[in-house]
Design an enzyme around this catalytic site. Structure first.
Site, PDB file in Angstrom:
ATOM      1  N   SER A 260       0.790  -1.235   0.000  1.00 42.57           N
ATOM      2  CA  SER A 260       0.000   0.000   0.000  1.00 42.57           C
ATOM      3  C   SER A 260       0.822   1.284   0.000  1.00 42.57           C
ATOM      4  CB  SER A 260      -0.960   0.021   1.192  1.00 42.57           C
ATOM      5  OG  SER A 260      -0.251   0.048   2.410  1.00 42.57           O
ATOM      6  N   LYS A 305      -5.417   4.539   8.774  1.00 40.14           N
ATOM      7  CA  LYS A 305      -4.290   5.292   8.205  1.00 40.14           C
ATOM      8  C   LYS A 305      -4.542   6.794   8.290  1.00 40.14           C
ATOM      9  CE  LYS A 305      -2.667   1.527   5.329  1.00 40.14           C
ATOM     10  NZ  LYS A 305      -2.368   1.016   3.981  1.00 40.14           N
TER      11      LYS A 305
END
Length: 362
Positions: A260, A305
């Site tokens: 990611s 996140k």
């Protein structure tokens, strides 16, 4: 148990309740639950260093001097992660969940029962390495570095099996130079099955010529070196076109797993090699996988996140387009969400931010 029989009803109730409470406490403290706690992770500035080692570094010939340009005060391009805590006990799990920054997920979602923990970690590490490679290719493509052709996969029984090797760089076929996929196709025009051609390759830094006897193209083949008309010779490799640079790019975050961070690594490489500050002095974080064609893919754990980025001080967060619906449900105060579907979207958004504008949001 004569002492118990002599107790009053109230005394017996107290004893039984105390024993049950003690058992529950032992279970809550000592017995793991079949869940993992997923929460905010760490974040690293792709323009910065960790323990004195640059996150992104360059070595070898031809490294642009721009890689050493100072970053404007406050400017950061941060990749973000989540944390996964395994082996949590009941009370620990409930305590983490109660903070509002952790979620509980079935353990098999992160550690499938048919794989060991070491296997899962090895797969995550490989995905991380693959994301670095894709980030490098996407960045060099964007910056216009010259293209070369590599051997990708070689099917079993192929005319090139045992002769060519994956990662050989093809530089020519007989007297025709190969610089891209189109020139490889051109070099094979006019050949025929059974013909022996000299394939020039760079292998281990040295150029050599190997002989390949071309074969018949498989029915329905659409590979780069196959084959209309049908009698054209078949090299039998899956050729890959990539940009190349005379220097080596190194990303020094081996402890991170998963793909990611690809988008932020790509932006960090472009910032350093391209000689243009992308941050405008702002703390920008983000996430998203990166394909070699510049497509930004979705990731898991986007809400966590966002928390990671906010806690680190980010004011802008680059969100993959397909994660926007989820990201909108819980936006940390002071964090601007920017929607990106491609590398060009991200670069355009950063340009707009540097100019004082507002890019498309989630």
């Amino acid at each position: 148990m004569s002492w118990y029989s002599r107790l009053t009803l109230r005394g017996r109730t107290v004893v039984v309740g105390s024993v049950l409470t003690a058992v529950l406490v032992v279970i809550g403290v000592a017995v793991p639950v079949p869940y993992v706690a997923v929460g905010p992770g760490v974040t690293f500035d792709t323009l910065g260093s960790v323990d004195g080692t640059p996150v992104v570094s360059f070595s070898g010939d031809g490294v642009p001097t721009s890689v050493d340009d100072p970053v404007p005060a406050g400017g950061q391009l941060n990749m973000t992660t989540i944390s996964v805590t395994d082996g949590v006990r009941l009370f620990q799990a409930l305590g983490l969940w109660a903070t509002g920054e952790y979620a509980l997920a079935p353990r098999e979602d992160y550690y499938p029962p048919d794989k060991s923990v070491d296997q899962v970690r090895a797969e995550d590490a490989q995905a991380f390495r693959d994301s670095q490679s894709s980030a490098e290719i996407a960045a060099l493509n964007h910056l216009g570095y010259p293209q070369v052709v590599y051997v990708g996969t070689i099917p079993a029984g192929s005319p090139s099996a045992g002769v060519l090797e994956p990662q050989d760089q093809i530089t020519g076929i007989d007297d025709t130079a190969v610089t891209d996929l189109a020139s490889l196709s051109t070099a094979l025009q006019g050949t025929s099955p059974g013909q022996v051609v000299g394939v020039k390759v760079l292998r281990g830094g040295a150029e050599q010529t190997v002989k390949v006897t071309l074969g018949d193209p498989p029915a329905g083949s659409t590979g780069q070196d196959a084959t209309q008309p049908a009698e054209r010779g078949y090299l039998g490799v899956s050729a890959v076109q990539r940009p190349t640079a005379p220097f080596t790019i190194t990303i020094s975050l081996e402890q991170i797993g998963g793909p990611s961070a690809g988008l932020m690594f790509t932006l960090g490489i472009i910032d350093k090699l391209g000689g243009q500050d992308l941050t405008g002095g702002k703390f920008i974080a983000g996430t998203g996988t990166m394909s070699i064609d510049g497509t930004v893919g979705p990731i898991g754990g986007v809400l966590l996140k966002l928390i990671t980025a906010r806690d680190a001080g980010a004011t802008v967060f680059l969100v993959p387009e397909r994660n926007c619906a989820e990201a909108r449900t819980q936006v940390p105060e002071g964090l601007q969400l920017v929607k990106v579907a491609t590398l060009d979207d991200a670069l355009s958004a950063l340009e707009t931010i540097r100019a004082g504008g507002t890019p498309p949001g989630c």
